[in-house]
Design an enzyme around this catalytic site. Structure first.
Site, short mmCIF file in Angstrom:
data_model
loop_
_atom_site.label_atom_id
_atom_site.label_comp_id
_atom_site.label_asym_id
_atom_site.label_seq_id
_atom_site.Cartn_x
_atom_site.Cartn_y
_atom_site.Cartn_z
N PHE A 16 31.84 28.97 34.67
CA PHE A 16 33.13 28.27 34.84
C PHE A 16 33.72 27.78 33.52
O PHE A 16 34.52 26.86 33.50
CB PHE A 16 32.99 27.10 35.82
CG PHE A 16 32.30 27.47 37.11
CD1 PHE A 16 32.91 28.35 37.99
CD2 PHE A 16 31.05 26.97 37.41
CE1 PHE A 16 32.27 28.73 39.16
CE2 PHE A 16 30.41 27.35 38.58
CZ PHE A 16 31.02 28.23 39.47
N ILE A 73 30.16 36.59 34.90
CA ILE A 73 29.63 35.27 35.24
C ILE A 73 29.72 35.01 36.73
O ILE A 73 29.52 33.90 37.20
CB ILE A 73 30.37 34.16 34.44
CG1 ILE A 73 31.88 34.22 34.71
CG2 ILE A 73 30.08 34.30 32.97
CD1 ILE A 73 32.64 33.03 34.13
N GLY A 74 30.05 36.05 37.49
CA GLY A 74 30.09 35.90 38.94
C GLY A 74 31.19 36.64 39.67
O GLY A 74 31.04 36.95 40.85
N LYS A 129 37.48 42.73 48.26
CA LYS A 129 36.33 41.94 48.70
C LYS A 129 35.95 40.88 47.65
O LYS A 129 35.89 39.68 47.94
CB LYS A 129 35.16 42.87 48.95
CG LYS A 129 34.07 42.28 49.78
CD LYS A 129 33.13 43.37 50.24
CE LYS A 129 32.12 42.83 51.21
NZ LYS A 129 31.28 43.91 51.75
N THR A 130 35.71 41.34 46.44
CA THR A 130 35.32 40.38 45.40
C THR A 130 36.50 39.48 45.01
O THR A 130 36.30 38.32 44.64
CB THR A 130 34.75 41.10 44.16
OG1 THR A 130 35.63 42.16 43.80
CG2 THR A 130 33.37 41.67 44.44
N LYS A 146 46.93 41.22 36.89
CA LYS A 146 47.31 40.06 36.06
C LYS A 146 46.18 39.03 35.91
O LYS A 146 46.13 38.31 34.92
CB LYS A 146 48.55 39.38 36.64
CG LYS A 146 49.80 40.27 36.54
CD LYS A 146 51.10 39.48 36.61
CE LYS A 146 51.43 39.02 38.00
NZ LYS A 146 52.80 38.43 38.07
N GLY A 147 45.30 38.91 36.89
CA GLY A 147 44.21 37.94 36.74
C GLY A 147 44.16 36.95 37.89
O GLY A 147 45.19 36.58 38.45
N GLY A 183 40.87 34.62 38.32
CA GLY A 183 39.80 33.62 38.23
C GLY A 183 40.31 32.20 38.05
O GLY A 183 39.85 31.27 38.71
N GLU A 184 41.27 32.04 37.16
CA GLU A 184 41.75 30.69 36.87
C GLU A 184 42.78 30.24 37.92
O GLU A 184 42.72 29.12 38.43
CB GLU A 184 42.41 30.64 35.48
CG GLU A 184 41.67 31.39 34.39
CD GLU A 184 40.52 30.61 33.79
OE1 GLU A 184 40.19 29.53 34.29
OE2 GLU A 184 39.92 31.11 32.80
#
Ligand SMILES: Cc1cc2nc3c(=O)[nH]c(=O)nc-3n(C[C@H](O)[C@H](O)[C@H](O)COP(=O)(O)OP(=O)(O)OC[C@H]3O[C@@H](n4cnc5c(N)ncnc54)[C@H](O)[C@@H]3O)c2cc1C
Lengths: 327, 712
Positions: free
Chosen positions: B235, B461-462, B605-606, B673-674, B676-677
């Site tokens: 994180f 990282i996951g 899925k992820t 574009k992303g 995670g954040e």
């Protein structure tokens, strides 16, 4: 963690003798509290006396009640048919505590004996009269959001963290203990003590005494009960306030009431005044509200736990409402 | 032949390894002669260590070394005038203590238990100095950071909101939050001779770690080998190389054996960063029909006295809404605390909590629906940089989310809806996070049996990076995913950026895309076909036919001109439905709908897991997470997982992730574009706004615990 000796006892008397011989020996049950404290450097034992092989796991009906062995796991007790049938309040309280993994390991004796979660007690770099008598109370002028409303002293304002203990107080359990010289019984409300000048002593058990069982007397509090726990997350957090409420109702007439609170004192806090008030009354929100007000008499808050003065009576009201099925 | 396509819900390629314990994490390498390092932490927040008694520790069983500021071998990169100096805390380099919990010794022993015990025997005496950890008391000591993008920003007129007919001006507080990944930070280091070192370490960027260690010890970069194949969550806490990692390497050199240094959970609260305590002031001014006339966003957050930390807390207010006037001010307050580090959704999550809460307050003042208010101030270009968006589907996010959560059931006046003793409310919070793409190299190798191996020095990282990359390669090569092996987390692989800032799929994915195309072209040429042949061919047969043992290619890929011509962001709209108990103040998030414009979704899925995880983090920010200081001692009072409350399963409701799933036509060849954040940005405001809608209580300091609900 310091190096220590380890002994596994096969008889209660042997375990007790080990503690008589060595002043820095401790009984080891599930280890979920003791080992943490050793890791944090709060305790530095010279020997751990593992009592898990002692035959103290049974849960059985006895004349006039139920006997729960000191080594019965919290899960076994909470799932036991006789407990669910006759003492559902106890099952609710146990299940409100910790996590399934911890309840599988934790024992009844260990739960009764668990130490406070006061942050100053756990951190050896801060003062705490309970851990290190004379060093001062870190919580008194510190971060005391989790701390006591009743029966605290200048020396210590920590609370007893156990959920199970709150129900056992309300159910008037009796603790059977075995000592080096004699066996004795301790009424649950006499088991834990207020801090006074000796916060290092949580309870009235002698260091060398072993809890053998907890007996629950028969009662009629098996229908209208509720254990309410208010905490900072939905599960796996200690109580800000908890309430064990049990009513014996005939229609909506209150024939009997048992009330105890957790998270408010150095011991599980029985609400005798509120119980007496409820007796003979007709159950209803107003009556419950008045009982809650009576329960709060004498409460004293600190800088960060002022909210408990509001939360505690609200929680009593909600627990009574749910117990009486008013919602 | 079965084919796997971009967008398919492919299960994690390393899922089996992870659930069977087959995945080996940094702390699980049992090297011959392994020794164990345990840190001793300072118990004062400021001063110097005047002396240390290490006699007893040194004599304790199994102890190999006790490293202290008084005997530590010098780390070249810590010395003044070092060719490649190391930033941040220089552990054991001098006797200074900057914060409580700072390591002052490292004990190395034959077993972890022996090292732990010996560490407890180390005794330090200090010369304590006055210290400051109280953020509120030191608020006025805030300074403007050195870095340019945190200087004051003004568009139009500063503080113009004050002149508007309708004004909201409020302060919002966010406490320090800890990353608390499940896996502890572990570094295992060993030397080969005096100039080569290998680390197994928890890292979000093995190339960055490699450079940091090389700089610290004055080594050739190629002589530092970093392995971080599996990471049990980070994180942000492993974005940089921390002083204790350098210390592990230093210790391994001293004892001439591999050293494994594991932080304790308590040490994770002081040594690997956190989201800093922040107070923000938002000023919003609007016309009576809801047009913003001015936005002012100010932020103060804590940093360490020994190192400056900055993040994008105020930046969101410069571009998310159309307003002729906008200005931001950002300051940091240096204190005797460990240095913060980016934590998921870093400054943007902090900033969006304040901005989106204030906007909600404005909507009630104006009596305009919060979605309506946002639509009125929607902007079709980036007003900060004066550039077109590469793509923006935030309107669609509002619409889809409103439908899914049942926004029409939201009471327009707060405190009007009940379910028994519970008050019911709905809230919306939006977010934006820059869509980045960094230079990446990828190596691909095809063998005659038809299998493909791909290597690059990215991390996972996951989120399921390897899985997404496999899917991209499978799609482009037109082969089943099973034929592809994807390797990462090794500094010997071609250079890839750190896994942070949601740039991995955009950067590494584009490079995988490009290298696969290059491979196809090469094969076509080898087969005597036009390079751009699209007809299906069995590549393996070409190698067989030409009797080639393998075909290998390395390709570099990066952004071009478009990065300067367009403004690129992911956008999100989070909708929460909460229940608040009227007597106890307990807040339960009942439903959460997260709608995201993150460009093309490579693996549904992820990607959904990613969104759900971020939403849970947002629930933690909103309701449970807070690291608490006792400023008398300058120590955390809840530095453990029993008292620092990350949300548990029971706090996580039915969370629904919805993707716009439209490829961005500009950013990169795949159009991602992303995620995670952005998955976390806006969640806290959604929950806080829902709490207001349920109760009429506006809680501006997080987390919203029962006591605050009751006493507000
Ligand atoms: C993260 C975490 C969260 C928790 N949350 C909660 C919660 O929400 N609510 C709650 O109620 N509890 C909670 N607990 C505490 C848990 O219930 C106790 O740790 C557990 O009940 C202790 O039982 P044990 O058998 O493991 O005791 P041990 O750790 O083995 O022993 C505890 C103490 O009891 C003594 N002892 C044990 N058995 C006997 C005996 N027969 N006679 C005399 N002395 C004895 C030991 O010597 C020791 O001093 C939590 C614990 C953890 C670690």
């Amino acid at each position: 963690m310091n190096p220590f000796q380890y002994t596994r006892s096969s008889a209660a008397s042997g375990a007790i003798q080990s503690l008589v011989k060595e002043p820095q020996a401790h009984f080891l049950a599930g280890g979920t509290n003791l080992i943490d404290l050793i890791k944090m450097g709060v305790l530095r034992p010279e020997r751990l006396v593992d009592i898990n092989a002692l035959p103290l796991r049974g849960i059985e009906a006895i004349a006039g009640g139920l006997r729960i062995g000191a080594l019965a796991s919290n899960s076994e007790v909470a799932d036991h048919p006789l407990v669910l049938q006759d003492y559902p309040l106890l099952a609710q309280a146990i299940n409100a505590g910790a996590s399934p993994q911890l309840r599988n390991m934790a024992t009844v004796g260990g739960n009764i004996m668990q130490r406070t979660r006061c942050n100053y007690f756990f951190d050896t770099a801060m003062p705490c009269n309970k851990r290190s008598p004379g060093s001062g109370c870190g919580a008194l002028d510190g971060y005391n959001r989790m701390h006591a409303l009743f029966g605290a002293s200048e020396k210590c304002i920590a609370v007893n963290p156990s959920d199970m203990n709150v129900a056992l107080t309300a159910l008037e359990a009796v603790v059977h203990v075995k000592g080096p010289k004699r066996d004795r019984k301790i009424a649950f409300s006499d088991f834990h003590r207020l801090p006074g000048d000796h916060p290092e002593k949580d309870n009235t058990l002698e260091r060398t005494e072993l809890i053998i069982s907890v007996d629950l007397p028969a009662n009629s509090f098996n229908r209208h009960v509720h254990y309410l726990k208010v905490r900072d997350r939905t599960s796996f957090a200690f109580a800000l306030i908890s309430v064990a409420a049990a009513l014996d109702l005939e229609g909506d007439k209150i024939k009997g009431a048992r009330l105890a609170m957790g998270g408010v004192a150095h011991k599980p806090w029985r609400l005798h005044g509120a119980e007496a008030f409820l007796l003979g009354k007709t159950s209803g929100e107003d009556v419950f509200r008045q009982a809650a007000r009576i329960a709060m008499q004498g409460a004293k808050a600190y800088k960060y736990n002022q909210f408990k003065l509001t939360l505690a009576p609200n929680a009593i009201l909600q627990a009574l409402k749910t117990a009486s099925s008013l919602g | 032949m079965k084919k796997d396509k971009i967008g398919d819900p492919l299960s994690r390629i390393d899922g089996r390894l992870k659930v069977t314990g087959g995945a080996k994490y940094s702390g699980e390498y049992k090297l011959p002669g392994l020794t164990y390092g345990v840190l001793v932490s300072a118990t004062i927040p400021c001063g110097t260590v005047s002396s240390m008694d290490i006699q007893a520790a040194g004599k304790a069983p199994g102890v190999l070394a006790v490293i202290t500021p008084f005997n530590a071998p010098k780390v070249p990169g810590y010395q003044p005038g070092a060719a490649r100096p190391v930033r941040g805390l220089k552990l054991f380099n001098d006797d200074k203590v900057y914060f409580n919990g700072q390591p002052i010794a490292l004990v190395v022993a034959e077993t972890f238990e022996r090292a732990t015990y010996a560490a407890s025997l180390v005794k330090a005496t200090y010369k304590a100095e006055p210290f400051e950890t109280d953020f509120h008391k030191n608020f006025d000591k805030g300074v403007i950071p050195n870095e340019g993008r945190y200087k004051d920003y003004v568009r139009g007129e500063a503080d113009a909101y004050k002149k508007a007919p309708v004004v909201v001006e409020q302060d919002y507080m966010l406490p320090s939050e800890m990353h608390n990944p499940m896996e502890l930070h572990v570094t295992t280091a060993f030397w080969d001779g005096d100039d080569k070192v290998t680390l197994y370490t928890k890292s979000q960027g093995v190339i960055g770690s490699q450079r940091s260690i090389a700089n610290a010890f004055g080594l050739e970069v190629a002589n530092v080998q970093i392995n971080s194949r599996f990471v049990g969550g980070a994180f942000g806490s492993s974005l940089r190389t921390w002083p204790h990692e350098v210390a592990a390497v230093q210790a391994a050199r001293l004892v001439k054996r591999p050293v494994k240094l594991t932080l304790t959970r308590e040490q994770m609260f002081t040594l690997v960063g956190y989201r800093p305590l922040t107070i923000q002031r938002i000023g919003l001014g609007a016309t009576t029909d809801g047009k913003l006339m001015g936005i002012t966003h100010e932020s103060h957050s804590q940093t360490a006295v020994y190192e400056e930390f900055t993040e994008n807390a105020v930046n969101v207010s410069r571009f998310l809404y159309a307003s002729p006037n906008a200005n931001t001010r950002y300051k940091v307050v240096p204190l005797n605390v460990g240095v913060p580090t980016p934590m998921r959704g870093p400054g943007e999550a902090t900033g969006s909590f304040a901005l989106e809460s204030a906007l909600d307050e404005l909507s009630y003042k104006l009596n305009i629906d919060p979605i309506e208010l946002r639509l009125k101030n929607y902007t079709d270009m980036d007003p900060e940089r004066n550039l077109p968006w590469s793509s923006k589907f935030l309107k669609e996010c509002y619409q889809l989310g409103a439908e899914r959560i049942g926004w029409e059931k939201r009471p327009t006046k707060p405190g009007m809806q009940r379910d028994g003793d519970w008050m019911v409310g709905y809230g919306l919070g939006c977010g934006a996070f820059g869509a980045y793409r960094s230079k990446t190299q990828v190596r691909i190798k095809l063998t005659p049996d038809g299998s493909v191996n791909i290597q690059t020095a990215t991390s996972d990282i996951g989120p399921g990076t390897g899985t997404a990359m496999t899917l991209i390669a499978a799609d482009i090569l037109g082969i089943p995913a099973e034929r592809i092996s994807f390797e990462l987390g090794n500094s010997a692989f071609p250079v890839a950026p750190t896994q942070g800032g949601s740039q991995t799929v955009s950067s590494v994915g584009s490079a995988v895309h490009d290298v696969c195309i290059a491979l196809k072209q090469k094969l076509n040429t080898l087969a005597g076909l036009p390079a751009d042949n699209t007809a299906e061919i069995e590549y393996a047969t070409i190698l067989q036919r030409l009797n080639l043992p393998s075909l290998e290619l390395t390709q570099e890929s990066q952004s071009g001109e478009e990065a300067r011509k367009y403004s690129m962001y992911s956008f999100s709209a989070h909708f929460a439905q909460v229940h608040v108990h009227s007597l106890t103040g307990i807040v339960r998030v009942k439903r959460l709908v997260a709608v995201v414009d993150g460009g093309k979704i490579v693996n549904h899925k992820t990607a959904s897991s990613q969104m759900i995880g971020g939403a849970v983090g947002g629930i933690g920010m909103a309701l449970t997470e807070e690291a608490i200081f006792d400023d008398r001692f300058g120590r955390y009072v809840n530095g453990n997982l029993a008292d620092y409350h990350v949300p548990v399963n029971a706090d996580a409701p039915d969370i629904e992730a919805i993707f716009i799933d439209k490829p961005d036509p500009i950013i990169n060849p795949i159009g991602t574009k992303g995620l995670g954040e952005i998955s976390l940005i806006g969640v806290a405001a959604a929950v806080a706004n829902a709490v207001f809608n349920a109760t009429g209580k506006r809680i501006r300091d997080l987390p919203i615990t029962p006591d605050k609900v009751l006493m507000t």
